[in-house]
Write a protein that holds these residues in place. Structure first.
Motif, short mmCIF file in Angstrom:
data_model
loop_
_atom_site.label_atom_id
_atom_site.label_comp_id
_atom_site.label_asym_id
_atom_site.label_seq_id
_atom_site.Cartn_x
_atom_site.Cartn_y
_atom_site.Cartn_z
N LEU A 50 7.11 -5.57 -5.63
CA LEU A 50 8.14 -6.61 -5.60
C LEU A 50 8.03 -7.49 -4.36
CD1 LEU A 50 11.21 -4.51 -6.82
CD2 LEU A 50 9.77 -6.06 -8.15
N SER A 51 6.94 -7.36 -3.63
CA SER A 51 6.80 -8.10 -2.37
C SER A 51 6.59 -9.60 -2.59
CB SER A 51 5.65 -7.53 -1.54
OG SER A 51 4.44 -7.58 -2.28
N ILE A 52 6.07 -9.97 -3.76
CA ILE A 52 5.90 -11.39 -4.09
C ILE A 52 6.93 -11.72 -5.17
CG2 ILE A 52 4.33 -13.18 -4.90
CD1 ILE A 52 2.00 -11.52 -3.92
N THR A 53 7.89 -12.55 -4.85
CA THR A 53 9.05 -12.75 -5.72
C THR A 53 8.93 -13.98 -6.60
OG1 THR A 53 10.18 -13.96 -3.95
CG2 THR A 53 10.56 -11.57 -4.09
N SER A 54 7.77 -14.61 -6.63
CA SER A 54 7.58 -15.78 -7.48
C SER A 54 6.24 -15.65 -8.20
CB SER A 54 7.61 -17.08 -6.66
OG SER A 54 6.59 -17.06 -5.66
N ILE A 98 2.68 -4.39 2.50
CA ILE A 98 2.95 -4.26 1.06
C ILE A 98 2.56 -5.54 0.31
CG2 ILE A 98 4.77 -2.56 1.45
CD1 ILE A 98 6.82 -4.75 0.82
N PHE A 99 2.64 -6.67 0.98
CA PHE A 99 2.24 -7.94 0.35
C PHE A 99 0.77 -7.88 -0.04
CE2 PHE A 99 0.60 -12.22 0.26
CZ PHE A 99 1.61 -12.97 -0.31
N PHE A 100 -0.06 -7.25 0.78
CA PHE A 100 -1.51 -7.21 0.53
C PHE A 100 -1.82 -6.62 -0.84
CE2 PHE A 100 -5.26 -4.45 0.50
CZ PHE A 100 -6.26 -5.40 0.64
N TRP A 101 -1.18 -5.48 -1.17
CA TRP A 101 -1.53 -4.81 -2.42
C TRP A 101 -1.10 -5.60 -3.64
CZ3 TRP A 101 -5.24 -1.63 -2.29
CH2 TRP A 101 -5.45 -0.80 -1.19
N GLU A 102 0.08 -6.19 -3.58
CA GLU A 102 0.51 -7.00 -4.72
C GLU A 102 -0.34 -8.26 -4.85
OE1 GLU A 102 2.83 -8.43 -8.01
OE2 GLU A 102 2.19 -6.49 -7.21
N TYR A 103 -0.68 -8.87 -3.73
CA TYR A 103 -1.55 -10.05 -3.77
C TYR A 103 -2.91 -9.69 -4.34
CZ TYR A 103 -4.64 -13.77 -2.24
OH TYR A 103 -5.60 -14.76 -2.21
#
Length: 360
Positions: A50-54, A98-103
């Motif tokens: 859920l680190s990237i919300t768009s 956490i942003f890294f893994w979602e990205y």
């Protein structure tokens, strides 16, 4: 008309040479899907999803490049329940982790789209793909795009009220990935020229199809376990909460919701399906050993038996050790490899039957 029926009409005199690059390409695509599943599992276990919300399919390729960009992403994350309830302690540096893994997960998804379309277009220009095969393969690209939509639909479930994504949407996302992976394994295996030895009857094919269905259902059940963090509890085996059949399996009304929302029941069902897969595959191996053995196409049964034993060991170890990242990811990846082996077995049998039909 199915892919198998379409390809049956491809001239066998030209298929072996001209379709070899197509087979390699599809195997590479299957490997990329498996890689995306692994990264997706890490994303889930590190609570990074859920680190990237768009959702920006094009511009989202470019990550934050300045301090202002990073702060804007972090500020957007601060507005969702997961941050407010669970992660209000986070600093910007923690958020970057956490942003890294979602990205990365989303980046691999975009790479999959490009890695499919570019070679597909080249193969069309080379007239390497007959039209009756090209359309079903394009359908796989559509399925991949749908998988991306499912991923965003899953993420949206955790942006307003929940602190994580819905287990129902997580299961839909993982099951769609498994269908795509299985199709990407089946087609090139089935397109391989020639046939393996071994008698193949309708009973063999139905038996293998049922095994594949059980593995698929188990992958979906595993998604519910992950979605509810059900593996974090009842970390004993073979007993569960001190019993073979624990109490509390039907505490939610109506009863069927326990299958999807009660962590105890969800883990119990996952265990029971595993037992069923082991017993059923053992029956297939025993039955084949009493006929012509495991030469030729039925050699897949012994490989499947080995993979199932490894998968069971991984599952038990993951549970007993309270779901460490390495074991959990290995367990998830092995589930897809097991499904891939079952698909390859089925594809070889289809190819075997088609060659016999062509001869007769």
């Amino acid at each position: 008309m199915t892919i198998a029926q379409n390809a049956a009409s491809i001239p066998t005199t030209t298929a072996p040479d001209r379709l070899r690059p197509v087979r390699i390409w599809l195997y590479v695509m299957a490997a990329l899907v498996l890689g995306m599943v692994v990264v997706g599992g890490i994303t889930r276990l590190t609570e990074s999803g859920l680190s990237i919300t768009s959702w920006k399919p094009i511009s989202g390729i470019i990550p934050p490049l300045s301090d202002a960009d990073w702060q804007a992403e972090f500020d957007a994350y601060k507005t969702i329940p997961q941050y407010e309830v669970l992660n209000s302690w986070m600093t910007l540096d923690n958020f970057k982790g956490i942003f890294f893994w979602e990205y990365l997960h989303r980046l691999i998804g975009r790479l999959l789209g490009f890695a499919f379309l570019a070679p597909f277009a080249v193969f069309l220009l080379q007239r390497r793909l007959p039209r009756r095969l090209a359309w079903p393969l394009f359908g796989l690209f559509v399925l991949g795009g749908f998988q991306g939509l499912l991923g965003w639909w899953m993420v949206t479930s955790g942006l307003t009220q929940l602190t994580s994504v819905s287990q129902y949407r997580l299961a839909a996302h993982l099951c769609a990935a498994s269908l795509l992976f299985m199709a990407l394994v089946f087609v090139p295996r089935w397109l391989k020229p020639g046939a393996l030895s071994g008698t193949v009857t309708s009973r063999h094919m139905w038996s293998a199809g049922l095994l594949l269905a059980l593995i698929f259902i188990q992958i979906g059940a595993g998604a519910f376990v992950a979605g509810l963090d059900a593996g974090m509890g009842y970390n004993t085996w073979p007993l569960m909460d001190g019993s073979i059949i624990p109490n509390g399996l039907a505490v939610i009304d109506p009863w069927w919701r326990n299958l999807f929302e009660n962590a105890l029941t969800v883990q119990f069902v996952h265990r029971c399906i595993a037992y069923l897969v082991v017993l059923y595959l053992g029956l297939l191996i025993w039955r084949q050993s009493r006929t012509e053995g495991f030469l030729g196409v039925h050699g897949w049964l012994t490989r499947l038996g080995l993979l199932v034993l490894v998968q069971v060991a991984l599952g038990i170890a993951t549970l007993l050790n309270f779901v460490p990242l390495s074991l959990a990811i290995g367990h998830q990846a092995m589930a897809f490899m097991l499904a891939g082996a079952a698909v390859a077995y089925l594809a070889d049998m289809v190819r075997n039957r088609q060659n016999l039909d062509a001869v007769s």
